[in-house]
Design an enzyme around this catalytic site. Sequence first.
Site, PDB file in Angstrom:
ATOM      1  N   SER A 146      40.509  32.476  39.722  1.00 26.98           N
ATOM      2  CA  SER A 146      40.988  33.751  39.154  1.00 26.98           C
ATOM      3  C   SER A 146      42.038  33.434  38.102  1.00 26.98           C
ATOM      4  CB  SER A 146      41.627  34.573  40.277  1.00 26.98           C
ATOM      5  OG  SER A 146      42.424  35.617  39.752  1.00 26.98           O
ATOM      6  N   TYR A 159      46.905  35.239  47.556  1.00 29.01           N
ATOM      7  CA  TYR A 159      45.702  35.089  46.728  1.00 29.01           C
ATOM      8  C   TYR A 159      45.921  33.984  45.687  1.00 29.01           C
ATOM      9  CZ  TYR A 159      41.746  36.665  43.808  1.00 29.01           C
ATOM     10  OH  TYR A 159      40.566  36.748  43.088  1.00 29.01           O
ATOM     11  N   ALA A 160      47.093  33.981  45.048  1.00 24.11           N
ATOM     12  CA  ALA A 160      47.395  32.961  44.029  1.00 24.11           C
ATOM     13  C   ALA A 160      47.364  31.564  44.646  1.00 24.11           C
ATOM     14  CB  ALA A 160      48.752  33.245  43.402  1.00 24.11           C
ATOM     15  N   SER A 162      45.597  30.639  47.223  1.00 23.35           N
ATOM     16  CA  SER A 162      44.214  30.276  47.558  1.00 23.35           C
ATOM     17  C   SER A 162      43.416  29.890  46.323  1.00 23.35           C
ATOM     18  CB  SER A 162      43.533  31.433  48.296  1.00 23.35           C
ATOM     19  OG  SER A 162      43.217  32.493  47.405  1.00 23.35           O
ATOM     20  N   LYS A 163      43.712  30.528  45.191  1.00 22.27           N
ATOM     21  CA  LYS A 163      42.917  30.282  43.975  1.00 22.27           C
ATOM     22  C   LYS A 163      43.448  29.096  43.169  1.00 22.27           C
ATOM     23  CE  LYS A 163      39.838  33.572  44.466  1.00 22.27           C
ATOM     24  NZ  LYS A 163      38.426  33.256  44.691  1.00 22.27           N
TER      25      LYS A 163
HETATM   26  N1  LIG Z   1      36.358  41.209  40.478  1.00 21.44           N
HETATM   27  C1  LIG Z   1      37.404  40.634  39.909  1.00 21.44           C
HETATM   28  O1  LIG Z   1      38.154  41.269  39.149  1.00 21.44           O
HETATM   29  C2  LIG Z   1      37.704  39.172  40.167  1.00 21.44           C
HETATM   30  C3  LIG Z   1      38.646  38.534  39.346  1.00 21.44           C
HETATM   31  C4  LIG Z   1      38.926  37.197  39.552  1.00 21.44           C
HETATM   32  C5  LIG Z   1      38.279  36.496  40.554  1.00 21.44           C
HETATM   33  N2  LIG Z   1      37.370  37.130  41.343  1.00 21.44           N
HETATM   34  C6  LIG Z   1      36.736  36.336  42.395  1.00 21.44           C
HETATM   35  O2  LIG Z   1      35.333  36.476  42.289  1.00 21.44           O
HETATM   36  C7  LIG Z   1      34.742  36.332  43.578  1.00 21.44           C
HETATM   37  C8  LIG Z   1      33.763  37.468  43.821  1.00 21.44           C
HETATM   38  O3  LIG Z   1      34.455  38.682  43.826  1.00 21.44           O
HETATM   39  P1  LIG Z   1      33.760  40.091  43.493  1.00 21.44           P
HETATM   40  O4  LIG Z   1      34.645  40.753  42.530  1.00 21.44           O
HETATM   41  O5  LIG Z   1      32.319  39.898  43.200  1.00 21.44           O
HETATM   42  O6  LIG Z   1      33.993  40.829  44.895  1.00 21.44           O
HETATM   43  P2  LIG Z   1      33.000  41.549  45.898  1.00 21.44           P
HETATM   44  O7  LIG Z   1      33.907  42.151  46.919  1.00 21.44           O
HETATM   45  O8  LIG Z   1      32.044  42.418  45.164  1.00 21.44           O
HETATM   46  O9  LIG Z   1      32.179  40.337  46.536  1.00 21.44           O
HETATM   47  C9  LIG Z   1      32.721  39.484  47.502  1.00 21.44           C
HETATM   48  C10 LIG Z   1      31.583  39.052  48.422  1.00 21.44           C
HETATM   49  O10 LIG Z   1      32.113  38.131  49.372  1.00 21.44           O
HETATM   50  C11 LIG Z   1      31.514  38.446  50.640  1.00 21.44           C
HETATM   51  N3  LIG Z   1      32.353  37.996  51.737  1.00 21.44           N
HETATM   52  C12 LIG Z   1      33.576  38.494  52.090  1.00 21.44           C
HETATM   53  N4  LIG Z   1      34.019  37.872  53.190  1.00 21.44           N
HETATM   54  C13 LIG Z   1      33.059  36.952  53.540  1.00 21.44           C
HETATM   55  C14 LIG Z   1      32.958  35.999  54.594  1.00 21.44           C
HETATM   56  N5  LIG Z   1      33.914  35.857  55.523  1.00 21.44           N
HETATM   57  N6  LIG Z   1      31.847  35.226  54.636  1.00 21.44           N
HETATM   58  C15 LIG Z   1      30.872  35.365  53.724  1.00 21.44           C
HETATM   59  N7  LIG Z   1      30.916  36.245  52.707  1.00 21.44           N
HETATM   60  C16 LIG Z   1      32.004  37.031  52.616  1.00 21.44           C
HETATM   61  C17 LIG Z   1      31.403  39.969  50.626  1.00 21.44           C
HETATM   62  O11 LIG Z   1      30.490  40.444  51.606  1.00 21.44           O
HETATM   63  C18 LIG Z   1      30.962  40.225  49.198  1.00 21.44           C
HETATM   64  O12 LIG Z   1      29.561  40.215  49.067  1.00 21.44           O
HETATM   65  C19 LIG Z   1      35.905  36.262  44.578  1.00 21.44           C
HETATM   66  O13 LIG Z   1      36.143  34.930  44.938  1.00 21.44           O
HETATM   67  C20 LIG Z   1      37.071  36.810  43.787  1.00 21.44           C
HETATM   68  O14 LIG Z   1      38.304  36.308  44.241  1.00 21.44           O
HETATM   69  C21 LIG Z   1      37.067  38.448  41.172  1.00 21.44           C
END
Ligand SMILES: NC(=O)c1ccc[n+]([C@@H]2O[C@H](COP(=O)([O-])OP(=O)(O)OC[C@H]3O[C@@H](n4cnc5c(N)ncnc54)[C@H](O)[C@@H]3O)[C@@H](O)[C@H]2O)c1
Length: 255
Positions: A146, A159-160, A162-163
């Site tokens: 992130s 979160y910071a 972890s990332k």
């Molecule tokens: N959306 C954003 O703005 C953003 C920005 C930066 C980073 N990210 C990162 O991108 C990645 C995806 O995020 P997203 O925005 O698609 O979110 P999202 O919530 O749409 O998807 C997250 C997915 O992870 C799955 N999940 C959660 N806990 C789980 C577990 N214990 N075991 C297996 N699966 C699990 C959920 O079921 C879901 O399908 C994440 O790592 C997030 O930190 C997202």
Amino acid sequence: MKSNFNPFTLEGKNFLITGAASGIGRATSIILSKLGAKLILADINQEGLVSTIKCCDSEAISLQIDLSDAASIKDKIFKAVSEFGKLHGIVHVAGKSYIAPLKSVTEEKCREVYSLNTYAAIELAKTFINRNVYAGERGSIVFISSVYGVVGSAANVAYAMSKSALHGITKSLAIELAGKNIRVNCVAPGFVKTNMMDSASSMFDSNYAETLNKLHPLGVGEPEDIAFSIAYLLSDAAKWVTGAILNVDGGFTAQ
Ligand SMILES: NC(=O)c1ccc[n+]([C@@H]2O[C@H](COP(=O)([O-])OP(=O)(O)OC[C@H]3O[C@@H](n4cnc5c(N)ncnc54)[C@H](O)[C@@H]3O)[C@@H](O)[C@H]2O)c1
């Protein structure tokens, strides 16, 4: 005469994608399938996985798994791979955010975020390098961090942590696994329109849409914007790229 030259193709390759039931993981699964890859789609949400599979153009199977439970990762992936075929790469997209001011941060919550966002990445990499799993040629591992692994923001320490840890893991594994011809890279997204972005909007005031747009000179992202960068890192077009943290953030960190 039309040339077949396409170093970005994923034909003949098998990948495992975590977090495939929604958001960035779902978009990644769909784009990789359109580029010819066969997929094991892993997530805790089986219903979401079934919906993703319906959108895929190539063979894809679901693997319901709780990635916070590190002890179950190896056995579940071994079983899926023995039925599906060996892998050329793994993408760890699944993750959760945790927004809390410092005074309410607890060790338990930090461990919860770390186990999914960070330790699962290590366990997935460990599983991937096993000869029962790795197809043995040009392997590629991609983690998703992130912008908050790169720059700071208030109420975001867990979160910071972890990332940003994923960035160190990426660089160390890139060195450790180069001899096995496995590349390891990380994509650091800005805000992307998914369920997670909606829940993270509590970080901002009521004008959050405007605030978010100001943070991103190109506006907030679509899940596909991240999926395309993952597809590149998995492809042979990136065969000399390892240990990279690729900011895909609409200019967030350029400011
Ligand atoms: N959306 C954003 O703005 C953003 C920005 C930066 C980073 N990210 C990162 O991108 C990645 C995806 O995020 P997203 O925005 O698609 O979110 P999202 O919530 O749409 O998807 C997250 C997915 O992870 C799955 N999940 C959660 N806990 C789980 C577990 N214990 N075991 C297996 N699966 C699990 C959920 O079921 C879901 O399908 C994440 O790592 C997030 O930190 C997202």
